[in-house]
Scaffold this active site. Structure first.
Site, PDB file in Angstrom:
ATOM      1  N   HIS A 171       0.837  -1.197   0.000  1.00 19.48           N
ATOM      2  CA  HIS A 171       0.000   0.000   0.000  1.00 19.48           C
ATOM      3  C   HIS A 171       0.873   1.249   0.000  1.00 19.48           C
ATOM      4  O   HIS A 171       1.886   1.297   0.699  1.00 19.48           O
ATOM      5  CB  HIS A 171      -0.909   0.034   1.239  1.00 19.48           C
ATOM      6  CG  HIS A 171      -2.281  -0.481   0.993  1.00 19.48           C
ATOM      7  ND1 HIS A 171      -3.420   0.292   1.100  1.00 19.48           N
ATOM      8  CD2 HIS A 171      -2.712  -1.702   0.625  1.00 19.48           C
ATOM      9  CE1 HIS A 171      -4.481  -0.437   0.820  1.00 19.48           C
ATOM     10  NE2 HIS A 171      -4.082  -1.656   0.531  1.00 19.48           N
ATOM     11  N   GLU A 211      -6.401  -0.109  -6.205  1.00 23.67           N
ATOM     12  CA  GLU A 211      -7.343   0.802  -5.543  1.00 23.67           C
ATOM     13  C   GLU A 211      -6.818   2.218  -5.706  1.00 23.67           C
ATOM     14  O   GLU A 211      -5.605   2.446  -5.739  1.00 23.67           O
ATOM     15  CB  GLU A 211      -7.452   0.464  -4.042  1.00 23.67           C
ATOM     16  CG  GLU A 211      -8.067  -0.884  -3.767  1.00 23.67           C
ATOM     17  CD  GLU A 211      -7.455  -1.559  -2.540  1.00 23.67           C
ATOM     18  OE1 GLU A 211      -6.304  -1.249  -2.201  1.00 23.67           O
ATOM     19  OE2 GLU A 211      -8.138  -2.409  -1.947  1.00 23.67           O
TER      20      GLU A 211
END
Length: 332
Positions: free
Chosen positions: A38, A107
């Site tokens: 991430h 994402e």
């Protein structure tokens, strides 16, 4: 026989802590590690976001037996597919051939902060198809000149190649992505909330697509969240870094502060209701039993958060993994 992986979440813990967790998981008897990637965490007040490839390098040298898998990397925007292939090959070398590459379509939380627009699933599926071809061919040793709609390479080659063949898995949450995983990769990674829904919408479509393409049935890596806590108050404190994961609009969000505000606008009980809470080993076994006996996963990843993570890892090794390993697979 089902293998069991432990989840190393960059969204909660700093890289140096994850290395310690990896060592604890290996000692506890886990077969592998699923390591998240991430750029931004799910919330801004309790999150972390170390560079996954650096952490993987440290884990590769610190551990001896566990397999390592990204869960997952997006080779579409901030990472060119050829760079992902290069990183995968390096981790495979550093680990002595223990690396598996988990990929996904991403994402906005990880791409938007760097100025990339986050397109529709259709475009991301187009990009991942090209990316998968580039990565597979480079990992297999080609000098690759590739001209696609989204990516190009000019005589690209990995001069530090992997030790052996690196398996590639693709994250899948529905029949389209499941079919893509079956057609172009070695397996799929799927997060399980409802085991029956996962079976009918992900696993069975993947197997059907593989059969139609004349390919072997894909391996299934199934993950599931649990919170190891004695009561709702403990569970809430353990979930603080993850509460944005269930916030409205999480796929489009860019700023973890926004996700935190959205999550905190929800009733606490509503957030807690979206995570299984396991008070002890019996609860843990019950949560992961369906992934073995119903979904029939080849690999089950235990995604767990608690207030005392090292103790939870030890508990899993002593009282949960032996019972899960004794479970029968699904019947014919």
């Amino acid at each position: 026989m089902t293998a069991f992986y432990y989840f190393c979440g960059h969204e909660q813990w700093q890289p140096e802590t994850l290395v310690e967790h990896a060592l604890a998981a290996e000692q506890a008897g886990f077969d592998g590690l699923l390591v998240s990637d991430h750029f931004h965490p799910w919330v801004d007040d309790h999150g972390a976001a170390g560079f996954a490839w650096a952490t993987l390098g440290a884990i590769a040298r610190a551990t001896r037996k566990v397999r390592l898998c990204t869960g997952v990397v997006t080779p579409l925007f901030r990472f060119h597919p050829a760079v992902v292939a290069q990183a995968a090959a390096s981790i495979d070398r550093l680990s002595g051939g223990r690396f598996e590459l988990g990929l996904g379509t991403g994402e906005n939380l990880n791409e938007g902060p760097l100025g990339y627009s986050f397109p529709s699933y259709r475009e991301r599926a187009e990009r991942i198809r090209e990316a998968l071809e580039i990565i597979r061919r480079l990992l297999d040793g080609e000098k690759l000149t590739f001209g696609g709609r989204h990516f190009r390479t000019d005589r690209a080659r990995l001069y530090s190649p992997p030790v052996g063949r690196v398996p590639i898995r693709l994250a899948a949450g529905g029949p389209k992505s499941a079919a893509l995983a079956a057609e172009q990769t070695d397996g799929l990674i799927t997060s399980v909330k409802d085991p029956e829904e996962t079976l009918t919408k992900v696993v069975e479509p993947a197997r059907a697509a593989a059969a139609a393409a004349g390919r072997p049935s894909p391996t299934v890596l199934a993950t599931r969240w649990t919170v190891h806590a004695a009561d709702p108050d403990q569970a809430w404190r353990a979930l603080l870094p993850w509460r944005g994961l269930r916030a409205p609009g999480r796929l489009e969000a860019v700023d973890p502060e926004d996700l935190r505000r959205r999550a905190d606008a929800l009733p606490r009980a509503e957030v807690l209701a979206r995570y299984p809470i396991a008070a002890g080993p019996d609860d843990m076994v019950q949560q992961y039993r369906p992934l073995v006996c119903q979904v029939g996963a080849d690999i089950v990843t235990i995604q767990v958060t608690s207030l005392h993570q090292e103790q939870t890892i030890a508990l899993l090794g002593e009282q949960v993994l032996p019972r899960l390993r004794s479970l029968p697979p699904p019947g014919p």
